[in-house]
Design a protein around this motif. Structure first.
Motif, PDB file in Angstrom:
ATOM      1  N   THR A 150      -3.736   5.139 -12.184  1.00 30.49           N
ATOM      2  CA  THR A 150      -3.340   4.846 -10.809  1.00 30.49           C
ATOM      3  C   THR A 150      -3.846   3.456 -10.405  1.00 30.49           C
ATOM      4  OG1 THR A 150      -3.448   7.184 -10.209  1.00 30.49           O
ATOM      5  CG2 THR A 150      -3.540   5.585  -8.404  1.00 30.49           C
ATOM      6  N   PRO A 151      -2.990   2.572  -9.868  1.00 25.72           N
ATOM      7  CA  PRO A 151      -3.462   1.255  -9.410  1.00 25.72           C
ATOM      8  C   PRO A 151      -4.461   1.427  -8.271  1.00 25.72           C
ATOM      9  CG  PRO A 151      -1.065   1.273  -9.614  1.00 25.72           C
ATOM     10  CD  PRO A 151      -1.520   2.693  -9.743  1.00 25.72           C
ATOM     11  N   GLN A 207      -5.704  -4.606  -6.609  1.00 24.27           N
ATOM     12  CA  GLN A 207      -5.012  -5.766  -7.161  1.00 24.27           C
ATOM     13  C   GLN A 207      -5.814  -7.007  -6.795  1.00 24.27           C
ATOM     14  OE1 GLN A 207      -1.056  -6.794  -5.702  1.00 24.27           O
ATOM     15  NE2 GLN A 207      -0.541  -7.754  -7.653  1.00 24.27           N
ATOM     16  N   SER A 257      -4.795  -5.749  -2.565  1.00 23.80           N
ATOM     17  CA  SER A 257      -4.485  -4.372  -2.180  1.00 23.80           C
ATOM     18  C   SER A 257      -5.582  -3.440  -2.662  1.00 23.80           C
ATOM     19  CB  SER A 257      -3.129  -3.923  -2.750  1.00 23.80           C
ATOM     20  OG  SER A 257      -3.185  -3.831  -4.153  1.00 23.80           O
ATOM     21  N   SER A 286      -7.142  -0.347 -12.769  1.00 24.72           N
ATOM     22  CA  SER A 286      -7.025   1.113 -12.770  1.00 24.72           C
ATOM     23  C   SER A 286      -8.035   1.679 -13.762  1.00 24.72           C
ATOM     24  CB  SER A 286      -5.602   1.547 -13.129  1.00 24.72           C
ATOM     25  OG  SER A 286      -5.244   1.052 -14.406  1.00 24.72           O
ATOM     26  N   ASN A 336      -6.161   0.779  -3.095  1.00 17.97           N
ATOM     27  CA  ASN A 336      -5.583   2.125  -3.023  1.00 17.97           C
ATOM     28  C   ASN A 336      -6.615   3.225  -3.253  1.00 17.97           C
ATOM     29  OD1 ASN A 336      -2.924   1.103  -2.665  1.00 17.97           O
ATOM     30  ND2 ASN A 336      -2.832   0.672  -4.853  1.00 17.97           N
ATOM     31  N   VAL A 389      -3.949  -5.824 -11.974  1.00 23.31           N
ATOM     32  CA  VAL A 389      -4.087  -4.528 -11.301  1.00 23.31           C
ATOM     33  C   VAL A 389      -5.195  -3.761 -12.003  1.00 23.31           C
ATOM     34  CG1 VAL A 389      -2.967  -2.332 -10.784  1.00 23.31           C
ATOM     35  CG2 VAL A 389      -1.687  -4.465 -10.559  1.00 23.31           C
TER      36      VAL A 389
END
Length: 387
Positions: free
Chosen positions: A224-225, A228, A211, A89, A213, A87
């Protein structure tokens, strides 16, 4: 007696003679009746005509030596090692910009994912440049105090003060360098001429973005992610086995698994890790296996699979499942007693069976000795039980 009476009498006698004559049957029916009416030795002997045998599609065979696999059936999914999924961030918040990636896009390691803007990173770069200049000055002071103290010109206290200030600033510079590196800014590239509020996020591994975001123009909080990424080059099979079966599973055992709706009917792999903790909810243990051929696997992370873990294999004398018939709680096979041009005679023999697969059934040794070297009905046995 007149002529009319004589004629009537003759016709009556002819008609009576024809009525008493037996009806002629076709030759084939006579042959079938002859075979079927053959006296049977006992209730376990069944006689068929050649026509009955062929029309039922029956086939003869013999005992076969087959490899039997004892398996544990389970389910699971395709997973990837932890180092192959990450992930992304940011350590420092900022306004997102310059991202065009969507879930499913391929990225390479080191490829630019997103630009973030935050005035705080300007302060970090400024502090770094000031601390770097101060460090150079304090290094000069410290070196001079070492020389003066060696020549007994300056006091020991001044040397210790200069040393303390120098090493404190050295630590400050190192900390600011790490802050810059965490935000993907190379310290050696920072100068008064290129201080910028923009810093970048890069892909730490190559793979598929699963993903996204981050939204352009939105402020993204630290941690915050944002993305991915999953690298599916080395997927493995993750399964669950119930606790009562876990003692039978060991690393090195073969696994056969299928993926619903896949064009490839079967895949194979090998167990490489058996979990040591039991899930308290469903009382299962996690099992991991490496597929034998990664190239044939669908490259989709999380695909559901149905699997068989092969816990044992051995050679055994078997018959096809179609050779077995059942009745009164017993299993039977039919052995050919005799064969002529008109038909065949079979003897029904009770047998004891062992392990069963989708295609074959094992016979225990006492039953094998009864059937060794004999011709067995391997197709159509169920029909004979109805005779």
């Amino acid at each position: 007696m007149n002529k009319a009476s004589i004629t009537i009498t003759i016709l009556f006698l002819v008609s009576l003679n024809m009525g008493c004559k037996p009806e002629q049957k076709p030759t084939q029916e006579i042959e079938d009746e002859a075979v079927l009416s053959t006296p049977q030795k006992d209730e376990n002997t069944i006689v068929l005509t050649r026509k009955q045998y062929e029309s039922a599609g029956m086939q003869m065979g013999a005992l076969q030596l087959e490899t039997l696999y004892e398996t544990i059936n389970t389910t699971g999914f395709l997973n990837v090692p932890q180092e192959n999924q990450i992930v992304v961030s940011s350590y420092m918040g900022g306004y997102a910009s310059s991202t065009s990636f969507l879930p499913g896009d391929q990225v390479k390691k080191g490829e630019l994912l997103l630009r973030l803007t935050n005035p705080e990173i300007v302060t970090v770069q400024k502090d770094y440049l000031i601390a770097k200049q101060s460090l150079a000055y304090l290094k000069t002071v410290y070196d001079r105090q070492v020389t003066l103290e060696r020549e007994n010109i300056s006091s020991r206290d001044k040397l210790l003060l200069a040393e303390s200030e120098y090493y404190n600033m050295l630590a400050t510079v190192a900390a600011l360098e790490q802050t810059l590196l965490l935000n993907n800014i190379r310290p050696e590239k920072v100068s008064a001429a290129n201080i910028s509020p923009v810093f970048n996020l890069y892909a730490p591994i190559g793979g598929v973005i699963t993903s996204v975001n981050a939204e352009n123009g939105q402020f993204m909080d630290p941690g915050t992610p944002l993305f991915q990424i999953v690298n599916t080059d080395h997927m493995h099979l993750e399964m669950k086995v119930f606790e009562q079966d876990i003692a039978l599973v060991k690393p090195g055992q073969k696994v056969k698994f299928t993926i619903p709706d896949s064009k490839v009917s079967e895949f194979y792999g090998e167990v490489f890790l058996v979990g040591k903790a039991i899930d308290k909810q469903d009382r299962t243990v996690a099992i991991h296996a490496h597929p034998d051929d990664y190239a044939r696997l669908p490259q989709f992370y999380g695909l559901f699979v149905e699997a068989e873990i092969i816990i044992a294999d051995r050679q055994a004398d078997c018959v096809p499942n179609s050779a077995l018939a059942s009745g009164n709680g017993n299993s039977y096979v039919f052995v050919k007693q005799s064969e002529t041009a008109e038909g065949l005679a079979f003897e029904r023999i009770p047998v004891e069976v062992g392990f069963t697969t989708e295609s074959y059934t094992e016979l225990i040794p006492s039953s094998v000795s009864l059937l060794k070297g004999k011709q067995i009905l391997v197709k159509g046995a169920y029909g004979l039980m109805q005779e």
